[in-house]
Scaffold this motif. Structure first.
Motif, PDB file in Angstrom:
ATOM      1  N   GLY A  82      35.465  27.186  31.716  1.00 54.03           N
ATOM      2  CA  GLY A  82      36.808  26.780  32.106  1.00 54.03           C
ATOM      3  C   GLY A  82      37.402  25.779  31.128  1.00 54.03           C
ATOM      4  O   GLY A  82      38.586  25.867  30.772  1.00 54.03           O
ATOM      5  N   GLY A 107      37.382  28.705  35.439  1.00 53.64           N
ATOM      6  CA  GLY A 107      36.106  28.219  35.970  1.00 53.64           C
ATOM      7  C   GLY A 107      35.793  28.807  37.328  1.00 53.64           C
ATOM      8  O   GLY A 107      34.644  29.180  37.607  1.00 53.64           O
ATOM      9  N   CYS A 126      34.738  32.422  36.875  1.00 51.24           N
ATOM     10  CA  CYS A 126      33.367  32.508  36.381  1.00 51.24           C
ATOM     11  C   CYS A 126      32.356  32.159  37.480  1.00 51.24           C
ATOM     12  O   CYS A 126      31.280  32.763  37.567  1.00 51.24           O
ATOM     13  N   ASN A 144      27.406  28.630  33.571  1.00 52.04           N
ATOM     14  CA  ASN A 144      28.181  27.466  33.130  1.00 52.04           C
ATOM     15  C   ASN A 144      29.689  27.667  33.292  1.00 52.04           C
ATOM     16  O   ASN A 144      30.445  27.669  32.319  1.00 52.04           O
ATOM     17  N   PRO A 145      30.154  27.838  34.539  1.00 52.77           N
ATOM     18  CA  PRO A 145      31.599  28.058  34.742  1.00 52.77           C
ATOM     19  C   PRO A 145      32.449  26.867  34.305  1.00 52.77           C
ATOM     20  O   PRO A 145      33.575  27.054  33.847  1.00 52.77           O
ATOM     21  N   ALA A 146      31.920  25.628  34.440  1.00 58.53           N
ATOM     22  CA  ALA A 146      32.711  24.460  34.027  1.00 58.53           C
ATOM     23  C   ALA A 146      32.967  24.470  32.523  1.00 58.53           C
ATOM     24  O   ALA A 146      34.079  24.193  32.062  1.00 58.53           O
TER      25      ALA A 146
END
Length: 345
Positions: free
Chosen positions: A232, A217, A220, A227-229
């Motif tokens: 991840g 995450g 990213c 949308n890194p979350a």
């Protein structure tokens, strides 16, 4: 006399082979029953130490089993929720994303043309003149393949709760099933070692995979991926599947990067950093944390992964390493390696 013994050995080997084939066929055809039951037994054995811990605080084991399953289900639901929203959004834009991806991959047209020219020169087939993306009609079958039915999920949850709640009685019944004291002690040692190893495996792997998800995450977010979350969380979930999970996550990052960034270099930055991170995790961090007792032979892990994935799909891939651990523990106790070691060199 020797020919009779040889013929008996051949018959015994053939019967064992037929038994193995019948067992594998039964497991494959009755997947809807055996997969959730096996999953519940393995996961229940992993979570049994947590139930024993709660019992120290005078919490009844049945209530502890319910609390553990609710907590684990809530955690899994949270992770799936992080992935679900962007996944639905992206799936609704698949035709648009497909055309965008095809347009950006025109950078490979020239190398493909050179490859086609080389194939024509040496007389090979010339069917790679342009890059064609696969059709998206695989999405529905893939979702059906990945998603268990409601009946299978219900069977898994019910069996898991009852297994954790009654694990002590099951242990006692298995041990007392043998009349000789030696076999009772051996069964007790096997069960204790399986419970300890699987509990440690779940705890260690979960902690490592959560760390992989957090770092993914962050990668990213730093590289500007959308949308890194969610990415991840997807990395953490996929990392529970050996070998296949990291490869699938790399492919996801490549596709998302190509769609999201105008240049190929920017698109491949996050996948490259993810590759370095998973290499360090797989070759240094995990062996150091897991240690020798839980370390598994790479070839055995790969063969177990291939077999159980073929037999039961993604859930079989998740179960491959725990089942391999169980098999090795049983083998060590029932067939101890007392043979003399070969000299080195």
């Amino acid at each position: 006399m020797p020919p009779v013994i040889r013929r008996q050995e051949v018959v015994a080997i053939c019967l064992v082979g037929l038994l193995i084939i019948c067992i594998i066929t039964g497991l494959y055809l009755a997947k809807a029953f055996f997969l959730p039951i096996t999953m519940a037994f393995i996961v229940g054995t992993m979570l049994s130490p947590a139930a024993s811990f709660l019992e120290r605080f005078r919490i009844p084991r049945a209530l502890a089993a319910v609390l553990i399953v609710i907590t684990a289900t809530a955690g899994a639901t949270f992770m799936v929720g992080l992935i679900g929203s962007p996944a639905v959004e992206w799936s609704s834009k698949l035709p648009e994303l497909g055309s965008m991806l095809k347009e950006k991959l025109h950078v490979f047209d020239r190398p493909l043309a050179l490859w086609q020219q080389l194939q024509s020169t040496i007389g090979g087939p010339d069917n790679l003149g342009s890059l064609h993306l696969p059709k998206i009609d695989w999405v529905q079958p893939a979702l059906e393949f990945l998603s268990p039915t409601f009946a299978e999920f219900l069977l898994f949850i019910a069996t898991l709760i009852m297994f954790i709640a009654s694990w002590r009685d099951l242990r006692r019944a298995l041990i007392m099933n043998f009349g000789e004291r030696e076999w009772r002690l051996r069964t007790l040692r096997i069960l204790n070692e399986i419970e300890g190893h699987l509990g440690n495996y779940l705890l260690i792997v979960t902690m490592i995979n959560v760390g992989v998800g957090i770092i993914t995450g962050l990668i990213c977010a730093i590289t500007g991926m959308p949308n890194p979350a969610g990415l991840g969380a997807l990395a953490a979930i996929l990392n529970f599947i050996p070998i296949i999970g990291p490869v699938a996550m790399f492919a996801v990052l490549v596709v998302v990067g190509i769609v999201s960034f105008p240049t190929l270099g920017g698109a491949l930055l996050a996948p490259a950093m993810f590759t370095v991170m998973t290499f360090m995790e797989g070759h240094f961090l995990t062996p150091m944390i897991v240690g020798r007792r839980l370390a598994l032979n790479a070839l055995a892990v790969f063969l177990a992964l291939a077999f159980w994935t073929w037999l039961w799909g993604p859930m079989g891939a998740f179960l491959s390493s725990p089942l391999l651990i169980v098999a090795l523990i049983v083998k060590e106790h029932l067939m101890p390696d007392d043979a003399p070691q070969l000299p080195e060199g």
